[in-house]
Design a protein around this motif. Structure first.
Motif, PDB file in Angstrom:
ATOM      1  N   LEU A 119       0.839  -1.197   0.000  1.00  0.00           N
ATOM      2  CA  LEU A 119       0.000   0.000   0.000  1.00  0.00           C
ATOM      3  C   LEU A 119       0.871   1.242   0.000  1.00  0.00           C
ATOM      4  N   THR A 120       0.608   2.131  -0.942  1.00  0.00           N
ATOM      5  CA  THR A 120       1.310   3.414  -0.992  1.00  0.00           C
ATOM      6  C   THR A 120       0.263   4.521  -1.110  1.00  0.00           C
ATOM      7  N   GLY A 121       0.701   5.735  -0.887  1.00  0.00           N
ATOM      8  CA  GLY A 121      -0.197   6.874  -1.018  1.00  0.00           C
ATOM      9  C   GLY A 121       0.478   8.138  -0.553  1.00  0.00           C
ATOM     10  N   PRO A 122      -0.178   9.267  -0.819  1.00  0.00           N
ATOM     11  CA  PRO A 122       0.405  10.559  -0.445  1.00  0.00           C
ATOM     12  C   PRO A 122       0.487  10.747   1.067  1.00  0.00           C
ATOM     13  N   ASP A 123       1.263  11.738   1.472  1.00  0.00           N
ATOM     14  CA  ASP A 123       1.355  12.090   2.884  1.00  0.00           C
ATOM     15  C   ASP A 123      -0.029  12.397   3.438  1.00  0.00           C
ATOM     16  N   ARG A 124      -0.270  11.985   4.679  1.00  0.00           N
ATOM     17  CA  ARG A 124      -1.486  12.285   5.439  1.00  0.00           C
ATOM     18  C   ARG A 124      -2.749  11.665   4.831  1.00  0.00           C
ATOM     19  N   SER A 125      -2.577  10.648   3.989  1.00  0.00           N
ATOM     20  CA  SER A 125      -3.735  10.040   3.319  1.00  0.00           C
ATOM     21  C   SER A 125      -4.349   8.899   4.115  1.00  0.00           C
ATOM     22  N   GLY A 126      -3.821   8.603   5.292  1.00  0.00           N
ATOM     23  CA  GLY A 126      -4.421   7.592   6.142  1.00  0.00           C
ATOM     24  C   GLY A 126      -3.849   6.198   5.982  1.00  0.00           C
ATOM     25  N   LYS A 127      -2.656   6.086   5.426  1.00  0.00           N
ATOM     26  CA  LYS A 127      -2.065   4.753   5.219  1.00  0.00           C
ATOM     27  C   LYS A 127      -1.899   3.996   6.536  1.00  0.00           C
ATOM     28  N   SER A 128      -1.374   4.662   7.551  1.00  0.00           N
ATOM     29  CA  SER A 128      -1.151   3.991   8.834  1.00  0.00           C
ATOM     30  C   SER A 128      -2.470   3.623   9.501  1.00  0.00           C
ATOM     31  N   LEU A 129      -3.468   4.483   9.370  1.00  0.00           N
ATOM     32  CA  LEU A 129      -4.781   4.180   9.929  1.00  0.00           C
ATOM     33  C   LEU A 129      -5.425   2.997   9.208  1.00  0.00           C
ATOM     34  N   ILE A 130      -5.234   2.931   7.907  1.00  0.00           N
ATOM     35  CA  ILE A 130      -5.711   1.772   7.146  1.00  0.00           C
ATOM     36  C   ILE A 130      -4.990   0.516   7.632  1.00  0.00           C
ATOM     37  N   GLY A 131      -3.683   0.631   7.860  1.00  0.00           N
ATOM     38  CA  GLY A 131      -2.919  -0.501   8.370  1.00  0.00           C
ATOM     39  C   GLY A 131      -3.425  -0.958   9.725  1.00  0.00           C
ATOM     40  N   LYS A 132      -3.761  -0.005  10.585  1.00  0.00           N
ATOM     41  CA  LYS A 132      -4.301  -0.344  11.906  1.00  0.00           C
ATOM     42  C   LYS A 132      -5.621  -1.100  11.744  1.00  0.00           C
ATOM     43  N   TRP A 133      -6.458  -0.615  10.836  1.00  0.00           N
ATOM     44  CA  TRP A 133      -7.733  -1.293  10.574  1.00  0.00           C
ATOM     45  C   TRP A 133      -7.472  -2.702  10.034  1.00  0.00           C
ATOM     46  N   ALA A 134      -6.537  -2.838   9.086  1.00  0.00           N
ATOM     47  CA  ALA A 134      -6.244  -4.141   8.485  1.00  0.00           C
ATOM     48  C   ALA A 134      -5.719  -5.124   9.522  1.00  0.00           C
ATOM     49  N   SER A 135      -4.913  -4.636  10.459  1.00  0.00           N
ATOM     50  CA  SER A 135      -4.386  -5.544  11.474  1.00  0.00           C
ATOM     51  C   SER A 135      -5.509  -6.120  12.329  1.00  0.00           C
ATOM     52  N   GLY A 136      -6.586  -5.357  12.497  1.00  0.00           N
ATOM     53  CA  GLY A 136      -7.750  -5.856  13.201  1.00  0.00           C
ATOM     54  C   GLY A 136      -8.544  -6.870  12.404  1.00  0.00           C
ATOM     55  N   GLN A 137      -8.215  -6.993  11.120  1.00  0.00           N
ATOM     56  CA  GLN A 137      -8.879  -7.964  10.244  1.00  0.00           C
ATOM     57  C   GLN A 137      -8.015  -9.209  10.037  1.00  0.00           C
TER      58      GLN A 137
END
Length: 195
Positions: A38-56
């Motif tokens: 997963l890549t994306g621009p700064d402040r686009s929520g990549k880490s938050l998406i990762g946190k959500w994915a880890s819960g899955q």
């Protein structure tokens, strides 16, 4: 975690720029080699998406480009052996990978990229970021701001921060005069007049 909530700092706005990523993350059985990047621009929520994915049930490595390549290679192999899906998050893709085996394996993995938000998502992001700060925007804020704002996650965040700061400094509600001055501070009055 509520993906559509707008008042929780852990909420994520789903829109055109990231909807396909969530759909792909929910179907990790279909990932080639059980791995996605997963890549994306700064402040686009990549880490938050990762946190959500880890819960899955997904193993997540954030800032993967900073990790030791041999360690990443071992993590990739472990994912193949265990069947556990692996999500690597990076600020850029492809990043410079010197280990040929790792480069080829990551190249064959599912590539996910957060795109540019459209007008609807920009409006939702402004509202969500304002709500997270406890900032009440007057009616018509998004209709005024959306056509005038930079189409980037960091630009949207910066604008909401400036609106909040100006409103607090002036001890006034965030109305059009505050919105206009915030836009002037971020992009200059000349550029705003062109819009």
């Amino acid at each position: 975690m509520d993906l559509r909530g707008r008042s929780d700092p852990e909420s994520i706005v789903i829109g055109n720029a990231n909807r396909a990523i969530y759909e792909a993350l929910m179907d990790h059985a279909a990932w080639p080699f059980r791995t996605a990047v997963l890549t994306g621009p700064d402040r686009s929520g990549k880490s938050l998406i990762g946190k959500w994915a880890s819960g899955q049930g997904v193993a997540v490595i954030d800032d993967a480009e900073r990790e030791d390549e041999t360690d990443l290679f071992h993590r990739w192999n472990a994912a193949q052996e265990s069947g556990e899906p692996l999500l690597l998050i990076s600020n850029r893709q492809p990043w410079d990978i010197s280990l040929p085996d790792l480069r080829s394996r990551l190249g064959g993995s599912l590539q996910l990229e957060i795109g540019t938000p459209d007008d609807d998502m920009v409006a939702q992001l402004i509202e969500s970021m304002a709500a997270q700060r406890g900032l009440s925007l007057s009616e018509g804020a998004t209709a005024y701001l959306v056509p005038r704002i930079e189409r980037s996650f960091s630009g949207i965040e910066r604008l909401v921060e400036v609106i909040d700061r100006l409103s607090l400094e002036r001890k006034t509600p965030a109305t059009m005069s505050v919105w206009r001055d915030a836009l002037d501070q971020i992009q200059g009055p000349e550029q705003q007049r062109l819009l």
